[in-house]
Motif scaffolding. Sequence first.
Motif, short mmCIF file in Angstrom:
data_model
loop_
_atom_site.label_atom_id
_atom_site.label_comp_id
_atom_site.label_asym_id
_atom_site.label_seq_id
_atom_site.Cartn_x
_atom_site.Cartn_y
_atom_site.Cartn_z
N ASP A 79 21.19 35.50 24.94
CA ASP A 79 19.79 35.18 24.68
C ASP A 79 19.66 33.67 24.55
OD1 ASP A 79 17.20 34.87 23.79
OD2 ASP A 79 17.63 35.57 21.74
N HIS A 80 19.06 33.03 25.55
CA HIS A 80 18.90 31.57 25.54
C HIS A 80 17.75 31.12 24.66
CE1 HIS A 80 20.98 32.50 29.36
NE2 HIS A 80 21.60 31.36 29.16
N GLY A 81 16.90 32.05 24.24
CA GLY A 81 15.79 31.70 23.38
C GLY A 81 14.75 30.84 24.05
N LEU A 82 14.62 30.92 25.37
CA LEU A 82 13.71 30.03 26.10
C LEU A 82 12.38 30.69 26.43
CD1 LEU A 82 16.26 28.44 28.61
CD2 LEU A 82 15.37 27.45 26.49
N GLU A 110 27.14 43.72 23.34
CA GLU A 110 26.50 42.88 22.33
C GLU A 110 25.60 41.82 22.95
OE1 GLU A 110 29.57 40.92 20.06
OE2 GLU A 110 29.84 39.36 21.56
N ALA A 111 24.62 41.39 22.16
CA ALA A 111 23.74 40.29 22.52
C ALA A 111 24.13 39.07 21.68
CB ALA A 111 22.29 40.65 22.26
N VAL A 112 24.21 37.92 22.32
CA VAL A 112 24.61 36.69 21.65
C VAL A 112 23.52 35.65 21.86
CG1 VAL A 112 26.33 34.87 21.52
CG2 VAL A 112 27.04 37.20 22.06
N ALA A 113 23.03 35.06 20.76
CA ALA A 113 22.01 34.02 20.85
C ALA A 113 22.67 32.65 20.93
CB ALA A 113 21.08 34.08 19.64
N VAL A 114 22.11 31.77 21.76
CA VAL A 114 22.62 30.40 21.89
C VAL A 114 21.47 29.42 21.72
CG1 VAL A 114 24.50 31.09 23.43
CG2 VAL A 114 22.32 30.35 24.41
N ARG A 115 21.83 28.18 21.43
CA ARG A 115 20.84 27.11 21.33
C ARG A 115 21.00 26.19 22.53
NH1 ARG A 115 17.53 24.64 17.73
NH2 ARG A 115 17.33 22.36 17.83
N VAL A 116 19.93 26.04 23.29
CA VAL A 116 19.97 25.21 24.49
C VAL A 116 19.46 23.81 24.21
CG1 VAL A 116 19.07 24.98 26.84
CG2 VAL A 116 19.74 27.23 25.98
N ALA A 168 14.45 40.43 21.84
CA ALA A 168 14.27 41.87 22.00
C ALA A 168 14.81 42.34 23.34
CB ALA A 168 12.79 42.22 21.88
N ARG A 169 14.61 41.52 24.38
CA ARG A 169 15.11 41.90 25.71
C ARG A 169 16.64 41.93 25.71
NH1 ARG A 169 12.18 38.81 28.18
NH2 ARG A 169 13.55 37.00 28.31
N ALA A 170 17.26 40.94 25.10
CA ALA A 170 18.72 40.92 25.04
C ALA A 170 19.25 42.12 24.26
CB ALA A 170 19.20 39.62 24.40
N ALA A 171 18.57 42.47 23.18
CA ALA A 171 18.99 43.64 22.39
C ALA A 171 18.88 44.91 23.22
CB ALA A 171 18.15 43.75 21.12
N ALA A 172 17.83 45.00 24.05
CA ALA A 172 17.65 46.19 24.90
C ALA A 172 18.75 46.30 25.94
CB ALA A 172 16.28 46.15 25.56
N VAL A 173 19.15 45.15 26.51
CA VAL A 173 20.24 45.17 27.49
C VAL A 173 21.54 45.62 26.84
CG1 VAL A 173 21.68 43.72 28.99
CG2 VAL A 173 19.20 43.40 28.96
N ALA A 174 21.81 45.11 25.64
CA ALA A 174 23.03 45.52 24.93
C ALA A 174 22.99 47.01 24.61
CB ALA A 174 23.19 44.69 23.67
N ALA A 175 21.82 47.50 24.18
CA ALA A 175 21.70 48.93 23.86
C ALA A 175 21.92 49.78 25.10
CB ALA A 175 20.32 49.20 23.26
N TRP A 176 21.38 49.34 26.24
CA TRP A 176 21.62 50.08 27.49
C TRP A 176 23.10 50.11 27.81
CZ3 TRP A 176 23.95 48.02 31.86
CH2 TRP A 176 24.04 48.89 32.95
N GLY A 177 23.79 48.97 27.64
CA GLY A 177 25.22 48.93 27.92
C GLY A 177 25.99 49.96 27.11
#
Length: 326
Positions: free
Chosen positions: A61-64, A88-94, A70-79
């Motif tokens: 999750d680039h947070g951009l 897992e979903a991982v947030a980063v700071r760009v 929420a979208r990153a969490a949904a991708v992880a849940a689908w996985g």
Amino acid sequence: MTSLPPAVAAVRLAVREALRAAPPGPVLVACSGGADSLALAAAAAFTGPRSGRAVGLVTVDHGLQPGSAARAAAVAAWGATVGLAPAEAVAVRVAGRPGGPEAAAREARYEALVAAAHRHGAAAVLLGHTRDDQAETVLLALARGAGPRGLAGMPARRDLDGVALLRPLLAVGRADTRAACAAEGLSPWEDPHNHDPGYARARVRASALPALVAALGPAVVDNLARTARMLAEDAATLDRLAAAALAASRDGDGLSVPALRDLDAAVRTRVLHAWCRELGAAGAALSHRHVAALDALVTDWHGQGTASLPGGLGVARRGDALRPAL
């Protein structure tokens, strides 16, 4: 018996071959939720267990954009639902990173992927770049006036901090990943950045490459990707020659000018580039003009001063050697 859709078969075959060549150990799939990485993740979920591989998923999750978490969490849940573990979903700071927004996001993403691989003991991370992405990369490199290394495009394998980053889909078209998703009932996410004309790659994707296809035929995409493969082989050979030449050219903390002068230009400039990296010059900021300035100290010496490198570094000629400037 229902036959396997060709697009699904093509993606699974590519993943199976990548897993066969990957270092031993668990593997992670980098998945944004777009068609390319979603098809890749689905193929890895199917192929991994049948290849004796533990396969997980990580989405960054680039947070951009609004709703990115929420979208990153949904991708992880689908996985997790398709058997990828961990997922897992991982947030980063760009923000605050050097370079433009694309480069900053890419740097943050790769840092997160490598960290996830270390955290989970994964030997490799699978990336979803396709043949179309490779063709776009070659066109962008041409526009920048890049040399053979740039025109070689994205490598099928790159080792970063002990983790193998693998691109299984470089011979698979974007149309195939979309068709594979459709055949498997997957709903890819469309990243708005892919259609934002503020990004050079988006302009190439929307206008430049389609114009070439219209003028020269659809084979141009595969031809550009094949050019990248051939240049990558040539660049790898030159890099091996340069590594040996660098070792032979060392003179204490510097490099011997006579030894450098005897090298072919293609090898000498690679030696100088590699030495600049050793001195601490960041690869992303190290350009042709920096290396050309060092090359002039060898081949066009007329008493010029220190050649500047990124990061406040410098190189000067002292007698018959190039040395870091104090």
